[in-house]
Design an enzyme around this catalytic site. Structure first.
Site, PDB file in Angstrom:
ATOM      1  N   LYS A 119      66.250  32.441 -28.876  1.00 32.46           N
ATOM      2  CA  LYS A 119      65.989  32.549 -27.438  1.00 32.46           C
ATOM      3  C   LYS A 119      66.876  33.600 -26.783  1.00 32.46           C
ATOM      4  CE  LYS A 119      63.726  28.217 -26.541  1.00 32.46           C
ATOM      5  NZ  LYS A 119      63.607  27.014 -25.744  1.00 32.46           N
ATOM      6  N   LYS A 209      56.018  29.756 -34.665  1.00 31.29           N
ATOM      7  CA  LYS A 209      55.575  28.429 -34.215  1.00 31.29           C
ATOM      8  C   LYS A 209      54.857  28.560 -32.877  1.00 31.29           C
ATOM      9  CE  LYS A 209      58.946  26.444 -31.169  1.00 31.29           C
ATOM     10  NZ  LYS A 209      59.145  25.215 -30.467  1.00 31.29           N
ATOM     11  N   LYS A 212      55.554  27.186 -25.967  1.00 28.86           N
ATOM     12  CA  LYS A 212      55.271  27.355 -24.533  1.00 28.86           C
ATOM     13  C   LYS A 212      55.744  28.697 -24.035  1.00 28.86           C
ATOM     14  CE  LYS A 212      56.659  22.793 -23.278  1.00 28.86           C
ATOM     15  NZ  LYS A 212      58.038  22.441 -23.432  1.00 28.86           N
TER      16      LYS A 212
HETATM   17  P1  ADP Z   1      58.394  24.866 -26.717  1.00 27.29           P
HETATM   18  O1  ADP Z   1      59.080  25.396 -27.929  1.00 27.29           O
HETATM   19  O2  ADP Z   1      56.935  25.001 -26.788  1.00 27.29           O
HETATM   20  O3  ADP Z   1      59.005  25.390 -25.441  1.00 27.29           O
HETATM   21  P2  ADP Z   1      59.864  22.407 -26.418  1.00 27.29           P
HETATM   22  O4  ADP Z   1      61.064  23.131 -26.928  1.00 27.29           O
HETATM   23  O5  ADP Z   1      59.885  21.917 -25.023  1.00 27.29           O
HETATM   24  O6  ADP Z   1      58.609  23.304 -26.688  1.00 27.29           O
HETATM   25  O7  ADP Z   1      59.576  21.197 -27.386  1.00 27.29           O
HETATM   26  C1  ADP Z   1      59.163  19.894 -27.040  1.00 27.29           C
HETATM   27  C2  ADP Z   1      58.905  19.107 -28.303  1.00 27.29           C
HETATM   28  O8  ADP Z   1      57.798  19.665 -28.998  1.00 27.29           O
HETATM   29  C3  ADP Z   1      60.066  19.129 -29.306  1.00 27.29           C
HETATM   30  O9  ADP Z   1      60.113  17.885 -29.973  1.00 27.29           O
HETATM   31  C4  ADP Z   1      59.664  20.195 -30.249  1.00 27.29           C
HETATM   32  O10 ADP Z   1      60.259  20.048 -31.518  1.00 27.29           O
HETATM   33  C5  ADP Z   1      58.155  19.995 -30.319  1.00 27.29           C
HETATM   34  N1  ADP Z   1      57.468  21.225 -30.686  1.00 27.29           N
HETATM   35  C6  ADP Z   1      57.470  22.392 -30.002  1.00 27.29           C
HETATM   36  N2  ADP Z   1      56.701  23.301 -30.601  1.00 27.29           N
HETATM   37  C7  ADP Z   1      56.191  22.699 -31.707  1.00 27.29           C
HETATM   38  C8  ADP Z   1      55.315  23.123 -32.729  1.00 27.29           C
HETATM   39  N3  ADP Z   1      54.798  24.336 -32.729  1.00 27.29           N
HETATM   40  N4  ADP Z   1      54.998  22.235 -33.698  1.00 27.29           N
HETATM   41  C9  ADP Z   1      55.505  20.995 -33.698  1.00 27.29           C
HETATM   42  N5  ADP Z   1      56.341  20.524 -32.752  1.00 27.29           N
HETATM   43  C10 ADP Z   1      56.675  21.366 -31.764  1.00 27.29           C
END
Ligand code: ADP
Ligand code: TRP
Length: 343
Positions: A119, A209, A212
């Site tokens: 990040k 991955k 968001k």
């Molecule tokens: P992002 O990375 O999309 O901003 P967050 O960091 O808010 O999402 O993650 C919220 C939850 O979703 C966490 O438990 C994270 O491990 C899970 N998560 C985020 N992206 C993925 C993904 N691509 N596959 C599986 N779990 C995910």
């Protein structure tokens, strides 16, 4: 004896996508619907985590409420006394314990966190906040305040969970048994019936991955996407030129991601999905099946979402936040006493 605690948080930064839903939310919802008599379930919105990277602060309140609605639409039973929803910033002990834990955390330890490296790499130097750097410490406080044993998160958060165990053990060995140490990542997977952490891939670039924070959103399916949008994103998902369906994360990450999605959304065994599709020479039928399964799932979910009562959420928040303040303050006091801040 107090029930073991299952806890997770989902940030309210943007619409939740299917990766968040499958990785972070669904495992705890399954536990809440099936096992709330045996466990305490804490599902919270880590609102203090929302601005570790720059955000639009004007939409934070709407985002928080929307996340809570998603929890309910996904099936969280609000009427169960051992199911709790809350906003992190409404329980000030999270911030207080973070400061204390900060003082027992090494700079090097935080600097090694992959998510920090990822990040911060995307931001210019002056926009990398100290909050982004020590955010895993806040996450550790979130978990340790309630003595959570099980913390369902996607694979990207495993390192933070390991850190939580480390800091808990460090303080326990120095000051006596202060914290419940969360289970090791492997044990967590076994508990949630998985052999490894889930990592749904971006549809446009399956080496990354699904996230968001993706700027274009082309490879991300949001829980509120229309059927047309879902179909378009799946049908144009990046695959490869090998022209043979095979489950191979390294050589065919795009196709493998589609097979995973079909198993998860079609509620089928991965083995059965592989049996049906592996060896096929066209990717079209697999894509259509994935799109159908996701559209069917999201349509049901969106109907449930439109029926969620905000009043029920607000009432539950009030009770949960009172109860969580009590639980969290009890842990905080124990720590304050141990380190000499209180008699
Ligand atoms: P992002 O990375 O999309 O901003 P967050 O960091 O808010 O999402 O993650 C919220 C939850 O979703 C966490 O438990 C994270 O491990 C899970 N998560 C985020 N992206 C993925 C993904 N691509 N596959 C599986 N779990 C995910
Ligand atoms: N760090 C998690 C994420 O970015 C969200 C989170 C904050 C969390 N505190 C938590 C998850 C405590 C589990 C437990 O996705």
């Amino acid at each position: 004896m107090a029930k073991p605690v299952i806890l997770t948080g989902l940030r309210a930064n943007n619409d939740l996508h299917i990766g968040n839903y499958l990785g972070g939310l669904l495992p705890i919802i399954d536990m809440a619907t099936q096992k709330a008599d045996d466990y305490q379930i804490n599902l919270f919105v880590p609102d203090l985590h929302s601005f570790t990277t720059p955000i639009d602060h004007g939409t934070l309140q709407t985002g928080i409420l929307q996340n809570l609605r998603v929890f309910v639409a996904a099936g969280l039973p609000l009427d169960h006394p051992d199911v709790h929803i809350y906003r992190q910033s409404y329980v000030p002990a999270h911030s207080e314990l973070t400061w204390i834990l900060d003082c027992f955390t090494g700079m090097g330890e935080m600097g090694r966190m992959t998510q920090f490296k990822d990040k911060s790499g995307k931001l210019s130097e002056d926009r990398i906040s100290v909050g982004l750097f020590n955010y895993p410490v806040l996450m550790a406080a979130d978990i340790l305040l309630y003595g959570a044993s099980y913390v369902p998160v996607g694979e990207d958060q495993s390192q933070h969970l390991e850190f939580t165990r480390d800091i808990a053990e460090r303080l326990n060995s120095r000051f006596g048994d202060l914290f419940v140490v969360p289970k090791a990542v492997k044990e967590q997977h076994a508990f949630f019936g998985k052999d490894q952490g889930l990592r749904i891939k971006d549809l446009a670039d399956p080496t990354k991955k699904m996230s968001k924070s993706d700027e274009t959103g082309k490879g991300v399916i949001f829980m509120t996407d229309s059927p047309e949008a879902v179909r378009k994103k799946i049908m144009s998902a990046t695959t490869d030129s090998l022209a043979k369906v095979a489950y191979d994360k390294d050589k065919q990450p795009g196709v493998t991601n589609l097979l995973d999605l079909l198993a998860l959304f079609g509620k089928q065994d991965l083995a059965a999905v592989k049996k049906e599709y592996e060896g096929q020479e066209q990717y079209g039928p697999l894509k259509t099946a994935v799109a159908d399964a996701i559209v069917e799932y999201l349509t049901k979910f969106q109907t449930a979402l439109s029926k969620v009562s905000d009043e029920a959420i607000l009432n539950k928040l009030k009770t949960s936040e009172e109860q969580m303040n009590q639980q969290a303050n009890a842990t905080l006091l124990k720590v304050q006493r141990a380190i000499g801040l209180r008699e």
